[in-house]
Design a protein around this motif. Sequence first.
Motif, PDB file in Angstrom:
ATOM      1  N   ALA A   1       0.819  -1.215   0.000  1.00 33.09           N
ATOM      2  CA  ALA A   1       0.000   0.000   0.000  1.00 33.09           C
ATOM      3  C   ALA A   1       0.853   1.266   0.000  1.00 33.09           C
ATOM      4  O   ALA A   1       0.517   2.257  -0.670  1.00 33.09           O
ATOM      5  CB  ALA A   1      -0.937  -0.009   1.206  1.00 33.09           C
ATOM      6  N   THR A   2       1.967   1.244   0.723  1.00 37.18           N
ATOM      7  CA  THR A   2       2.825   2.431   0.803  1.00 37.18           C
ATOM      8  C   THR A   2       3.451   2.749  -0.555  1.00 37.18           C
ATOM      9  O   THR A   2       3.457   3.899  -0.997  1.00 37.18           O
ATOM     10  CB  THR A   2       3.935   2.227   1.850  1.00 37.18           C
ATOM     11  OG1 THR A   2       3.330   1.975   3.124  1.00 37.18           O
ATOM     12  CG2 THR A   2       4.820   3.454   1.939  1.00 37.18           C
ATOM     13  N   THR A   3       3.974   1.713  -1.233  1.00 31.04           N
ATOM     14  CA  THR A   3       4.592   1.935  -2.536  1.00 31.04           C
ATOM     15  C   THR A   3       3.556   2.364  -3.562  1.00 31.04           C
ATOM     16  O   THR A   3       3.814   3.241  -4.396  1.00 31.04           O
ATOM     17  CB  THR A   3       5.309   0.653  -3.013  1.00 31.04           C
ATOM     18  OG1 THR A   3       6.290   0.268  -2.050  1.00 31.04           O
ATOM     19  CG2 THR A   3       5.986   0.881  -4.349  1.00 31.04           C
ATOM     20  N   LEU A   4       2.373   1.740  -3.525  1.00 32.13           N
ATOM     21  CA  LEU A   4       1.310   2.135  -4.451  1.00 32.13           C
ATOM     22  C   LEU A   4       0.941   3.595  -4.248  1.00 32.13           C
ATOM     23  O   LEU A   4       0.799   4.359  -5.223  1.00 32.13           O
ATOM     24  CB  LEU A   4       0.080   1.246  -4.261  1.00 32.13           C
ATOM     25  CG  LEU A   4      -1.135   1.602  -5.123  1.00 32.13           C
ATOM     26  CD1 LEU A   4      -0.797   1.497  -6.616  1.00 32.13           C
ATOM     27  CD2 LEU A   4      -2.320   0.698  -4.784  1.00 32.13           C
ATOM     28  N   GLY A   5       0.815   4.018  -3.001  1.00 27.75           N
ATOM     29  CA  GLY A   5       0.492   5.421  -2.729  1.00 27.75           C
ATOM     30  C   GLY A   5       1.579   6.352  -3.236  1.00 27.75           C
ATOM     31  O   GLY A   5       1.287   7.417  -3.791  1.00 27.75           O
ATOM     32  N   ALA A   6       2.840   5.954  -3.059  1.00 26.18           N
ATOM     33  CA  ALA A   6       3.945   6.776  -3.542  1.00 26.18           C
ATOM     34  C   ALA A   6       3.936   6.863  -5.057  1.00 26.18           C
ATOM     35  O   ALA A   6       4.235   7.915  -5.636  1.00 26.18           O
ATOM     36  CB  ALA A   6       5.266   6.198  -3.041  1.00 26.18           C
ATOM     37  N   LEU A   7       3.577   5.769  -5.729  1.00 23.55           N
ATOM     38  CA  LEU A   7       3.503   5.777  -7.193  1.00 23.55           C
ATOM     39  C   LEU A   7       2.412   6.726  -7.683  1.00 23.55           C
ATOM     40  O   LEU A   7       2.611   7.481  -8.649  1.00 23.55           O
ATOM     41  CB  LEU A   7       3.218   4.365  -7.716  1.00 23.55           C
ATOM     42  CG  LEU A   7       4.409   3.505  -8.113  1.00 23.55           C
ATOM     43  CD1 LEU A   7       3.937   2.117  -8.535  1.00 23.55           C
ATOM     44  CD2 LEU A   7       5.196   4.158  -9.242  1.00 23.55           C
ATOM     45  N   LEU A   8       1.262   6.707  -7.035  1.00 13.78           N
ATOM     46  CA  LEU A   8       0.164   7.581  -7.447  1.00 13.78           C
ATOM     47  C   LEU A   8       0.524   9.048  -7.218  1.00 13.78           C
ATOM     48  O   LEU A   8       0.166   9.916  -8.023  1.00 13.78           O
ATOM     49  CB  LEU A   8      -1.105   7.202  -6.691  1.00 13.78           C
ATOM     50  CG  LEU A   8      -1.638   5.782  -6.972  1.00 13.78           C
ATOM     51  CD1 LEU A   8      -2.884   5.505  -6.138  1.00 13.78           C
ATOM     52  CD2 LEU A   8      -1.938   5.600  -8.454  1.00 13.78           C
ATOM     53  N   ALA A   9       1.242   9.322  -6.121  1.00 11.99           N
ATOM     54  CA  ALA A   9       1.701  10.688  -5.871  1.00 11.99           C
ATOM     55  C   ALA A   9       2.717  11.104  -6.927  1.00 11.99           C
ATOM     56  O   ALA A   9       2.713  12.252  -7.401  1.00 11.99           O
ATOM     57  CB  ALA A   9       2.301  10.785  -4.463  1.00 11.99           C
ATOM     58  N   HIS A  10       3.582  10.172  -7.329  1.00 13.78           N
ATOM     59  CA  HIS A  10       4.575  10.462  -8.371  1.00 13.78           C
ATOM     60  C   HIS A  10       3.876  10.759  -9.694  1.00 13.78           C
ATOM     61  O   HIS A  10       4.300  11.645 -10.449  1.00 13.78           O
ATOM     62  CB  HIS A  10       5.515   9.269  -8.520  1.00 13.78           C
ATOM     63  CG  HIS A  10       6.447   9.372  -9.684  1.00 13.78           C
ATOM     64  ND1 HIS A  10       7.536  10.223  -9.708  1.00 13.78           N
ATOM     65  CD2 HIS A  10       6.452   8.736 -10.891  1.00 13.78           C
ATOM     66  CE1 HIS A  10       8.164  10.108 -10.864  1.00 13.78           C
ATOM     67  NE2 HIS A  10       7.527   9.209 -11.593  1.00 13.78           N
ATOM     68  N   ARG A  11       2.795  10.030  -9.981  1.00 16.69           N
ATOM     69  CA  ARG A  11       2.063  10.274 -11.230  1.00 16.69           C
ATOM     70  C   ARG A  11       1.474  11.683 -11.247  1.00 16.69           C
ATOM     71  O   ARG A  11       1.504  12.361 -12.279  1.00 16.69           O
ATOM     72  CB  ARG A  11       0.956   9.238 -11.414  1.00 16.69           C
ATOM     73  CG  ARG A  11       0.158   9.467 -12.703  1.00 16.69           C
ATOM     74  CD  ARG A  11      -0.621   8.233 -13.127  1.00 16.69           C
ATOM     75  NE  ARG A  11      -1.592   7.797 -12.147  1.00 16.69           N
ATOM     76  CZ  ARG A  11      -2.350   6.699 -12.278  1.00 16.69           C
ATOM     77  NH1 ARG A  11      -2.198   5.922 -13.350  1.00 16.69           N
ATOM     78  NH2 ARG A  11      -3.212   6.373 -11.350  1.00 16.69           N
TER      79      ARG A  11
END
Length: 220
Positions: free
Chosen positions: A165-175
């Motif tokens: 969940a943490t990495t997914l959230g970071a990816l969405l923020a990066h997008r």
Amino acid sequence: MRLPVSYLGGIPLTGPRAHHIDQTYQRIAADNPARRRAVGPATIRLAHAMFKTALGDAVRQRMVPFNAAEAVELPEYTRPEVEPWGAEEVGAFLDEAATDRLSVMWELIGLHGMRRGEACGATWTGLDDTRSVLTIFRQITDSGGDPGVWAPKTRSGKRKVGLDATTLGALLAHRATQDIERERLGPTWCNGTLPNEHGDPVELSELMFTRPDGRYLDPS
């Protein structure tokens, strides 16, 4: 095969002798200072194995009388031992990289085992944020200093990476950050074009990780 063939030049199939092949590898090594990325002994050994196999096929098909590559002796080479980072070292690195523009890329590499080329070739079209899975359809390679785009080294031609969940959230923020960068640059934003394994040009798009101008990242 690309390295030996390009250096052997116009010698016909029936012409190569052991000294021609040996001189080819010496020339490759001599040209290393002019390359962006040097060709090491491991690459030479891989190229030699492919070259020997190709000449072996030619012998079996009676195209040449003997396999000249079998008479070439390569220098002794021992692959260096790789010391992987421990958990504390990975954690320390990611803490330092937390404010980097590509921090989530380092996280994918450090915590999820993504290869450099896979991270550089990852696309938003491969992200399933509902299932928290990133599918890698292609990787950006750097063979002998020439970047290209190839399929991942898997039987199916793609690889799935599970995300927490943490990495997914970071990816969405990066997008979201990347969207702002792309809007700021407008039509000049471009991922670039690279050749595939067959030499055909591939126009890149939807890359997750790029330079600030949108251009692809070189895995080296």
